[in-house]
Design a protein around this motif. Sequence first.
Motif, PDB file in Angstrom:
ATOM      1  N   ILE A 227       0.781  -1.347  -0.094  1.00  0.00           N
ATOM      2  CA  ILE A 227      -0.084   0.052  -0.059  1.00  0.00           C
ATOM      3  C   ILE A 227       0.890   1.285   0.101  1.00  0.00           C
ATOM      4  CG2 ILE A 227      -1.895   1.214   1.206  1.00  0.00           C
ATOM      5  CD1 ILE A 227      -2.716  -1.308   2.309  1.00  0.00           C
ATOM      6  N   PHE A 228       0.882   2.082  -1.280  1.00  0.00           N
ATOM      7  CA  PHE A 228       1.693   3.269  -1.165  1.00  0.00           C
ATOM      8  C   PHE A 228       1.078   4.207  -0.452  1.00  0.00           C
ATOM      9  CE2 PHE A 228       2.327   7.409  -3.409  1.00  0.00           C
ATOM     10  CZ  PHE A 228       3.742   7.376  -3.170  1.00  0.00           C
ATOM     11  N   ALA A 229      -0.311   4.375  -0.290  1.00  0.00           N
ATOM     12  CA  ALA A 229      -0.968   5.481   0.358  1.00  0.00           C
ATOM     13  C   ALA A 229      -2.456   5.309   0.680  1.00  0.00           C
ATOM     14  CB  ALA A 229      -0.829   6.812  -0.286  1.00  0.00           C
ATOM     15  N   ASP A 230      -2.962   5.509   1.512  1.00  0.00           N
ATOM     16  CA  ASP A 230      -4.441   5.445   1.906  1.00  0.00           C
ATOM     17  C   ASP A 230      -4.925   7.124   1.741  1.00  0.00           C
ATOM     18  OD1 ASP A 230      -5.272   3.012   2.754  1.00  0.00           O
ATOM     19  OD2 ASP A 230      -4.006   3.162   4.418  1.00  0.00           O
ATOM     20  N   LEU A 231      -6.048   7.204   1.177  1.00  0.00           N
ATOM     21  CA  LEU A 231      -6.107   8.651   0.768  1.00  0.00           C
ATOM     22  C   LEU A 231      -7.139   9.321   1.719  1.00  0.00           C
ATOM     23  CD1 LEU A 231      -6.543   8.507  -3.071  1.00  0.00           C
ATOM     24  CD2 LEU A 231      -4.377   9.194  -1.773  1.00  0.00           C
TER      25      LEU A 231
END
Length: 258
Positions: free
Chosen positions: A171-175
């Motif tokens: 997971i690169f980023a949760d927005l």
Amino acid sequence: MVKLPWYTEGPVMDRDGSIFFTTLKGKLILKIDSTGKISEWAKAENPNGQIILPSGDHLICDNGVPGISRYDSEGNLKGYDIKNKCSGEEVSSPNDLVMDTEGGIYFTDSVREKGKVCYYKPGGTEKIIARDLDFPNGIAISNNGSTLLVAESYKNRILSFDIHAGFKKGIFADLPVHPSGEIIKNLPDGIKVDNEGNLWVAHYGMSCVQVLSPKGKVINSIPVDFPLTSNLFLAENNLIVTGGFDEPGPGGLLQVSI
């Protein structure tokens, strides 16, 4: 802002500064030349994401085929790189695509819970990179070519796949989440990487473009003038954004100085 009858997608710019974008239900790819004149460039079934190759050919995700259509630089349909299947598996809703340094193409197949990320080299290899994603959408490659980034819309996050380690998923980023809590008010859509390695995300229901650092942290949020933000293209000091006010329309195309 340019206003149109149709919700818009797939913005790109050629070497001459002409902008091309798709209209999905409008069944058209439109062109805006350097003078601002809008014209019909090509017809399609249900065109979505688009890239321009070094040869000048355009590749367009068209879920009305379904497949990846190839047009020459004048808008003439040359054929289909992908049609109905990739690596022997059915393709149902091609959404967006990106090219690697070797000419291979990654594209998303946008389906709820059973979505895929696919790969092909024209005339060569085909394979499935990832399965069982909840509506994979925008797709990009990091500047060093080591990481594939994919917007997983209904999880409101950006996934990472290590290209040199068997496409190991992370997971690169949760927005950011919309205050309403409605899923439809989130949904990351098109994504692009800039020269500094930042990731720009068209955040569909948030009416904005999020800018993430190379570490996945939100460093800016740019509001847009329509409620649904579909995709974007970075062109020197300009941000080109597509989307609209509803689906299948009306839509628009916006240029923002950055």
